[in-house]
Design an enzyme around this catalytic site. Structure first.
Site, PDB file in Angstrom:
ATOM      1  N   ASN A 276       0.851  -1.191   0.000  1.00 16.01           N
ATOM      2  CA  ASN A 276       0.000   0.000   0.000  1.00 16.01           C
ATOM      3  C   ASN A 276       0.884   1.238   0.000  1.00 16.01           C
ATOM      4  O   ASN A 276       2.015   1.197   0.471  1.00 16.01           O
ATOM      5  CB  ASN A 276      -0.870  -0.001   1.272  1.00 16.01           C
TER       6      ASN A 276
ATOM      7  N   HIS B 256       0.867   5.271   1.268  1.00 16.62           N
ATOM      8  CA  HIS B 256       0.148   6.163   2.182  1.00 16.62           C
ATOM      9  C   HIS B 256       0.810   7.546   2.142  1.00 16.62           C
ATOM     10  O   HIS B 256       2.040   7.646   2.158  1.00 16.62           O
ATOM     11  CB  HIS B 256       0.189   5.588   3.602  1.00 16.62           C
TER      12      HIS B 256
ATOM     13  N   ASP C 206      -2.760   0.507   7.898  1.00 17.86           N
ATOM     14  CA  ASP C 206      -1.505   1.294   7.902  1.00 17.86           C
ATOM     15  C   ASP C 206      -0.470   0.822   8.917  1.00 17.86           C
ATOM     16  O   ASP C 206       0.369   1.612   9.363  1.00 17.86           O
ATOM     17  CB  ASP C 206      -1.812   2.790   8.167  1.00 17.86           C
TER      18      ASP C 206
ATOM     19  N   GLU D  44       4.559  10.283  -4.838  1.00 15.52           N
ATOM     20  CA  GLU D  44       3.941   8.943  -4.905  1.00 15.52           C
ATOM     21  C   GLU D  44       4.066   8.368  -6.310  1.00 15.52           C
ATOM     22  O   GLU D  44       4.431   7.206  -6.496  1.00 15.52           O
ATOM     23  CB  GLU D  44       2.455   9.021  -4.526  1.00 15.52           C
TER      24      GLU D  44
HETATM   25  C1  GRF Z   1      -2.944   8.559  -2.474  1.00 19.26           C
HETATM   26  O1  GRF Z   1      -2.590   9.718  -1.791  1.00 19.26           O
HETATM   27  C2  GRF Z   1      -2.483   7.340  -1.719  1.00 19.26           C
HETATM   28  O2  GRF Z   1      -1.328   7.568  -0.963  1.00 19.26           O
HETATM   29  C3  GRF Z   1      -3.628   7.069  -0.786  1.00 19.26           C
HETATM   30  O3  GRF Z   1      -4.769   7.380  -1.533  1.00 19.26           O
HETATM   31  C4  GRF Z   1      -4.459   8.366  -2.515  1.00 19.26           C
HETATM   32  C5  GRF Z   1      -4.934   7.839  -3.841  1.00 19.26           C
HETATM   33  O4  GRF Z   1      -4.848   8.794  -4.843  1.00 19.26           O
HETATM   34  N1  GRF Z   1      -3.612   5.712  -0.291  1.00 19.26           N
HETATM   35  P1  GRF Z   1      -5.119   8.410  -6.348  1.00 19.26           P
HETATM   36  O5  GRF Z   1      -6.542   7.865  -6.437  1.00 19.26           O
HETATM   37  O6  GRF Z   1      -4.118   7.388  -6.756  1.00 19.26           O
HETATM   38  O7  GRF Z   1      -4.976   9.686  -7.099  1.00 19.26           O
END
Ligand code: GRF
Length: 200
Positions: free
Chosen positions: A107, A109, A150, A179
């Site tokens: 995952n 986060h 988490d 990310e």
């Molecule tokens: C991201 O910030 C991720 O870290 C969290 O949910 C969000 C998803 O964003 N788990 P997206 O739908 O990929 O734009």
């Protein structure tokens, strides 16, 4: 080639990044399936347009827990899924899946876990809480998924600065950009090296 399933519920920008990476020759991971609880979300719309197999599993379609859980596991099995990447998936992963895919679910986060993780810390709530706490840095965490939200072992973290006068949106954008960069890289490393070895 290993088969990947992404779970997503929202706009799907991380899913889209993983999809794009999977189309490159050197990625060597087949993004085979998207599972979502939300048939109207951006991730599902993108997947359908781009011919990624989509399975919608939610408590409206499968009101009984047992059917819901079995359907999910069957779908993963039928598609010979090896790894799962959660990308903004808002529902809990059923225990039967956590067991069968031990250290094969990761995952991402948008904070430096264990800070600002767990129940209630999703979406903008995370960034709002970081700003309210007066933190000077936040970040991205990629971790294995365990029964508790988490809480699974951390694989990778990258810090992101909090700048003066940042709004939640500024912070969200800065974190999301990171990310997009790191998720595909770390996912590939995890799969290639089978990082399960670090904690078993
Ligand atoms: C991201 O910030 C991720 O870290 C969290 O949910 C969000 C998803 O964003 N788990 P997206 O739908 O990929 O734009």
């Amino acid at each position: 080639m290993l088969n990947l399933c992404v779970f997503a519920s929202g706009s799907g920008s991380n899913f889209i990044e993983l999809y794009k990476a999977s189309k490159k020759n050197n990625f060597k991971i087949n993004l085979k399936l998207l599972i979502s609880n939300n048939s109207n979300c951006g991730a599902v719309k993108f997947a359908k347009k781009n011919n990624v197999l989509v399975k919608i599993i939610n408590s409206i379609r499968y009101p009984q827990n047992r059917n819901y859980n079995n359907e999910m596991l069957n779908c993963l099995r039928e598609n010979k899924i090896d790894y799962i990447a959660l990308a903004g998936y808002v529902k809990k992963i059923p225990d039967n899946i956590i067991q069968k895919y031990h250290r094969k679910i990761i995952n991402i986060h948008p904070s430096l876990l264990p800070d600002f993780g767990g129940k209630g810390y999703y979406g903008m709530n995370v960034h709002k809480a970081v700003l309210n706490a007066g933190r000077k840095k936040t970040g991205v965490t990629i971790h294995f998924v365990d029964k508790e939200y988490d809480k699974g072992p951390i694989i990778y973290q990258q810090e992101v600065p909090v700048l003066e006068n940042d709004t939640e949106l500024d912070l969200a954008k800065r974190v999301l950009k990171i990310e997009h960069k790191v998720y595909k890289k770390i996912l590939k490393l995890v799969i290639k090296n089978d990082i399960i070895k670090i904690d078993s």
